[in-house]
Design an enzyme around this catalytic site. Structure first.
Site, mmCIF file in Angstrom:
data_model
loop_
_atom_site.group_PDB
_atom_site.id
_atom_site.type_symbol
_atom_site.label_atom_id
_atom_site.label_comp_id
_atom_site.label_asym_id
_atom_site.label_seq_id
_atom_site.Cartn_x
_atom_site.Cartn_y
_atom_site.Cartn_z
ATOM 1 N N TRP A 99 42.415 39.478 39.049
ATOM 2 C CA TRP A 99 41.972 38.443 40.414
ATOM 3 C C TRP A 99 40.692 38.045 40.682
ATOM 4 C CZ3 TRP A 99 46.431 39.816 42.587
ATOM 5 C CH2 TRP A 99 47.345 40.790 42.946
ATOM 6 N N ASP A 166 35.109 43.159 45.198
ATOM 7 C CA ASP A 166 36.668 43.697 45.611
ATOM 8 C C ASP A 166 36.278 44.702 45.176
ATOM 9 O OD1 ASP A 166 38.806 43.323 45.698
ATOM 10 O OD2 ASP A 166 39.863 41.897 44.668
ATOM 11 N N LYS A 190 45.687 51.169 46.699
ATOM 12 C CA LYS A 190 45.522 51.693 45.503
ATOM 13 C C LYS A 190 44.787 53.237 46.033
ATOM 14 C CE LYS A 190 46.190 47.445 43.927
ATOM 15 N NZ LYS A 190 45.586 46.466 44.195
HETATM 16 C C1 PLP Z 1 45.950 44.858 44.022
HETATM 17 C C2 PLP Z 1 44.361 44.234 43.761
HETATM 18 C C3 PLP Z 1 44.970 43.041 44.925
HETATM 19 C C4 PLP Z 1 45.372 42.728 46.127
HETATM 20 O O1 PLP Z 1 45.740 43.254 46.571
HETATM 21 P P1 PLP Z 1 47.079 43.130 47.790
HETATM 22 O O2 PLP Z 1 46.495 43.859 48.789
HETATM 23 O O3 PLP Z 1 48.000 42.839 47.478
HETATM 24 O O4 PLP Z 1 46.720 41.177 48.623
HETATM 25 C C5 PLP Z 1 42.925 42.689 44.804
HETATM 26 N N1 PLP Z 1 42.061 42.437 44.442
HETATM 27 C C6 PLP Z 1 42.958 44.054 43.131
HETATM 28 C C7 PLP Z 1 41.369 44.978 42.502
HETATM 29 C C8 PLP Z 1 43.624 44.600 43.505
HETATM 30 O O5 PLP Z 1 44.025 45.941 42.337
#
Ligand code: PLP
Length: 355
Positions: A99, A166, A190
């Site tokens: 990511w 993030d 999540k």
């Molecule tokens: C799942 C995830 C993403 C991607 O998320 P989307 O909502 O599918 O774009 C980005 N960063 C992290 C750390 C993630 O766990």
């Protein structure tokens, strides 16, 4: 048979969230209409959005300098929205996984990107700590929890520039000093809600400083000013998010959740370290409290698919590891009770006894 949900995302939600959202889908706030068919501008739904925003502010102690917005597009859209809005000349990034590297790729479209360190050559099994961030960077971007590799930043780096994070897979899992960040973003699926809504916390005075024109929908200021109602927000996920936030508050807030997360992760890692069949993949000091990655020990490699079937027969769902790590990954997000973690431990124990 009881199913235990260890999926990495979309992932486990509290029963409270699921039930109250199901009820609202049948009859939303006594309107006699489904949550799926009401106007996002109805006073009942505007109240939901306001309450969700206020709960985020309350739970994370968001200072008055910052605002909270809810958008579609997932965390992945933030990989470009962040540099679009905040990268004037140069930004620094820490490369701790898939990511993070996707965020880096997008940032390069907007300016100079300094990758201060990367753990890629060790398949991202640790968090680099020895690096310097240029003082002239517009921000330093980190991925606080690396969902795929099971690593987590336990000490937030001290740098001379604003942070951007993030936090998709560990938001609300521990207290956060929001004042250090120009932006925090997290896809909901999540730790918060079904997929479809992304939560973003931005420092207001970091916005509107860009020379480049920013398309209206991609400009954070649009959504700050319109209180996430510039266009139709993801109504159902946002409602579910609000329910989860209420549930977090009832649980005693973020410190109480953090304590439970620490307990859950400790017992599971203890079992991985104790059990002769398994070993963890991440460096111990960087182990994630959210995504616990483990593989068969070298001598027991051929038991992998047998354990997968054994665990599935015991109701363990979603523990297959991501293809880039292999083995197993148990995601034990905020909504997972310790009893479910103990059920997995019991399964690992029983499997060990058979071998
Ligand atoms: C799942 C995830 C993403 C991607 O998320 P989307 O909502 O599918 O774009 C980005 N960063 C992290 C750390 C993630 O766990």
């Amino acid at each position: 048979m009881k199913k235990y949900n260890f999926y990495a995302g979309p992932s486990i939600l509290s029963q409270y969230t699921i039930k109250s959202t199901a009820e609202a889908i049948l009859d939303f706030a006594g309107t006699g209409l489904s949550l799926m068919e009401v106007s996002h501008r109805s006073k009942e739904f505007v109240a939901v959005c306001d309450e969700a925003r206020n709960l985020v502010k309350e739970l994370l102690d968001v200072p008055a300098t910052h605002d909270v917005i809810f958008l579609g597009g997932g965390a992945s859209l933030q990989f470009c929205m962040v540099p679009y809005n905040l990268l004037k000349k140069k930004a620094s990034y820490l490369d701790t996984g898939t990511w993070a590297s996707k965020a880096i790729k997008e940032a390069k479209l907007f300016g100079e990107v300094e990758v201060v360190a990367s753990s890629k050559e060790k398949n991202y099994n640790f968090i680099p700590k020895d690096y310097t961030v240029s003082d002239d960077s517009d921000y330093f971007h980190i991925t606080t929890n690396n969902t795929i590799y099971g690593t987590q930043i336990h000490r937030i780096p001290q740098v001379n520039v604003p942070l951007v994070a993030d936090m998709s897979s560990d938001i609300f899992s521990r207290p956060t000093d929001v004042s250090k960040y120009d932006a925090i973003y997290a896809g909901a699926q999540k730790n918060l809600a079904p997929s479809g809504v992304t939560i973003i916390i931005v420092r207001k005075d970091a916005l509107n400083r860009m020379d480049r024109p920013i398309p209206t929908m991609l400009n954070y200021m649009t959504h700050v000013e319109k209180e996430s109602m510039f266009n139709t927000p993801p109504v159902v996920p946002l409602y579910a998010a609000m329910q989860t936030l209420k549930w977090y508050k009832e649980q005693g807030g973020i410190p109480a959740i953090q304590k439970k997360n620490e307990e859950k992760a400790a017992v599971l890692y203890d079992e991985i370290d104790r059990n002769k069949l398994f070993k963890g993949t991440a460096e111990k000091e960087d182990r994630s409290l959210m995504n616990v990655c483990f593989v068969m020990n070298d001598e027991y490699k051929d038991l992998e698919s047998e354990f997968a079937s054994f665990a599935a027969a015991a109701g363990m769902t979603g523990i297959k590891g991501h293809r880039s790590v292999g083995g197993f990954r148990a995601s034990i997000y905020n909504a997972m009770p310790i009893e479910s973690v103990k059920a997995l431990i019991q399964t690992m124990h029983e499997f060990e006894k058979q071998h």
